[in-house]
Design an enzyme around this catalytic site. Structure first.
Site, PDB file in Angstrom:
ATOM      1  N   SER A 189     -37.604  34.727  13.323  1.00 35.00           N
ATOM      2  CA  SER A 189     -38.788  35.598  13.363  1.00 35.00           C
ATOM      3  C   SER A 189     -38.336  37.029  13.629  1.00 35.00           C
ATOM      4  CB  SER A 189     -39.706  35.141  14.503  1.00 35.00           C
ATOM      5  OG  SER A 189     -40.737  36.081  14.731  1.00 35.00           O
TER       6      SER A 189
ATOM      7  N   TYR B  43     -41.765  33.800  23.810  1.00 33.72           N
ATOM      8  CA  TYR B  43     -41.520  33.512  22.391  1.00 33.72           C
ATOM      9  C   TYR B  43     -40.343  34.344  21.868  1.00 33.72           C
ATOM     10  CZ  TYR B  43     -42.451  32.960  17.359  1.00 33.72           C
ATOM     11  OH  TYR B  43     -42.342  32.705  16.008  1.00 33.72           O
TER      12      TYR B  43
END
Ligand code: NAP
Length: 251
Positions: A135, A148
């Site tokens: 990501s 995250y």
């Protein structure tokens, strides 16, 4: 005979979003895909549509990963570690430790577990390829995203370490790092709050799962001596993980 020549791909997190799109595109491009996730009914529906072989899989569980590896053919050409996601958007001062542990289990340990379990089958194919879905959160951070972002930074460290440790083996290693993609990601992050999740994409045009799948297909169809290390793609409307252009008329 024809079936035997098809390349075998394994996609984790195949029951939704990016993983589902990857299964569709790989199936359309001649791969026999084994798709793993926890939601059986979703997998079965996708299997009926694409010819995928469904596998019940929880990447947080070493036993589940072992059972999955045993159920696969002796040669696997492609493993896409896509299972994962985010839990919550709390600042560090309010951190929910169980959410952090869950993110580490699925995004980081799950990826390392699957890679280790399938390495013999990937290398045994003579033309193996490992694709990890990272990501932009593996490069940047934002308030509320520490858990995250830490997990996706860690995943990138695992990807890069494997490239060193598997040097000399016939297994290519790629990380695909998307920005905002409209999937069930935000619904899961906000514990099922669909309205809150919708607001994340308000007034801007996010990527789709199919956009990410295209980048996976491109990376895995280069000539065998070419290793695409990483592809970072994001919506035109997103300059940084936390800098998004939103059209006033749609606000
Ligand atoms: P999604 O629609 O929520 O899909 C997540 C998938 O992962 C589901 O199929 C889910 O299946 C599976 N999964 C989650 N935990 C699992 C576990 N423990 N074991 C097996 N499967 C598990 O979200 P998505 O956007 O497609 O996310 C896919 C990947 O892309 C994730 O790694 C995410 O971090 C990454 N990513 C997403 C975005 C974005 O903006 N959407 C951006 C960059 C990167 P079950 O619940 O059925 O198990």
């Amino acid at each position: 005979m024809e079936e035997k020549r098809r390349k075998v791909a394994v996609v984790t997190g195949a029951s939704s979003g990016i993983g589902e799109a990857i299964v569709r595109l790989l199936s359309q491009n001649g791969f026999h895909v084994y798709g793993g996730a926890r939601r059986k009914a979703r997998l079965e529906a996708l299997a009926r549509e694409t010819g995928m072989t469904p596998i019940l899989l929880d990447v947080r569980s070493p036993e589940s990963v072992m059972r999955c590896a045993e159920a696969l053919p002796s040669e696997v050409h492609l493993l896409v570690n896509n299972a994962g996601g985010a839990v919550g958007l709390d600042h560090v001062m309010d951190m929910d430790e169980s959410g952090w542990l869950d993110m580490y289990q699925s995004n980081v340990l799950g990826t390392a577990r699957m890679s280790r379990a399938l390495f013999p089958k990937l290398a045994g194919s003579g033309l193996g390829h490992l694709v990890n879905i990272g990501s932009v959160a593996g490069f940047e951070t934002y308030a509320g995203g520490a858990g995250y972002c830490a997990a996706k930074h860690a995943l990138r460290a695992v990807t890069e370490t494997l490239r060193l440790e598997w040097l000399g083996q016939p297994v290519r290693i790629t990380e695909i790092d998307p920005g905002m993609v409209e999937t069930e990601f935000s619904i899961v992050r906000f514990g099922g709050d669909v309205e809150r999740a919708k607001k994340v994409y308000e007034g801007m045009t996010p990527l789709t799962g199919a956009d990410v799948a295209e980048s996976v297909l491109w990376a895995v169809t280069r000539p065998p001596h070419v290793n695409v290390d990483a592809i970072l793609l994001r919506p035109l409307d997103q300059a940084r993980v936390d800098r998004v252009f939103r059209r006033a008329s749609e606000r």
